[in-house]
Scaffold this motif. Structure first.
Motif, PDB file in Angstrom:
ATOM      1  N   ILE A   1      -4.749   6.048  -1.205  1.00  0.00           N
ATOM      2  CA  ILE A   1      -4.207   4.714  -0.943  1.00  0.00           C
ATOM      3  C   ILE A   1      -4.182   3.946  -2.252  1.00  0.00           C
ATOM      4  O   ILE A   1      -5.208   3.809  -2.920  1.00  0.00           O
ATOM      5  CB  ILE A   1      -5.041   3.960   0.112  1.00  0.00           C
ATOM      6  N   ARG A  44       0.851  -1.189   0.000  1.00  0.00           N
ATOM      7  CA  ARG A  44       0.000   0.000   0.000  1.00  0.00           C
ATOM      8  C   ARG A  44       0.885   1.237   0.000  1.00  0.00           C
ATOM      9  O   ARG A  44       1.734   1.388   0.884  1.00  0.00           O
ATOM     10  CB  ARG A  44      -0.907   0.014   1.230  1.00  0.00           C
ATOM     11  N   VAL A  52       0.663   5.098   0.632  1.00  0.00           N
ATOM     12  CA  VAL A  52      -0.276   5.948   1.352  1.00  0.00           C
ATOM     13  C   VAL A  52       0.254   7.384   1.372  1.00  0.00           C
ATOM     14  O   VAL A  52       1.430   7.606   1.676  1.00  0.00           O
ATOM     15  CB  VAL A  52      -0.477   5.446   2.806  1.00  0.00           C
TER      16      VAL A  52
END
Length: 99
Positions: free
Chosen positions: A51, A3, A5
């Motif tokens: 995200i 991920r 972010v």
């Protein structure tokens, strides 16, 4: 699962469309190579969290990064983003299935 972010605060008056237009490549034809979501902070609508999720290795993610952003996205974002509070790539430690 990886991920990426990003938590950013937009400059006053910047729209979510302007934000999207600053980083999403123009020639996608609806086929973005990772799962992406952008959400606004319920307490501060200028703060957005982006995200990006993909089930690839960090090396594969790094290699695909140019296809995830406009070539001039850093310049374009600097014109509309006031601050970036968080920026990082995270590797999943556990998920719902392992709780």
């Amino acid at each position: 699962m990886l991920r990426a972010v990003f938590v950013r605060t937009l400059k006053p008056g910047v729209t979510y469309k302007e934000f999207k237009d600053a980083w999403v490549p123009e020639d996608l034809d609806g086929d973005y190579p990772v799962q992406a979501s952008v959400s606004r902070n319920a307490a501060n609508d200028r703060q957005v969290i982006t995200i990006l999720e993909s089930d690839v290795s960090i090396e594969e993610f790094t290699a695909m990064t140019p296809s995830l952003i406009r070539p001039d996205s850093h310049r374009r974002l600097s014109e509309i983003v006031e601050t970036t509070e968080l920026e990082g790539v995270y590797s999943e430690v556990f998920d719902n299935e392992s709780l």
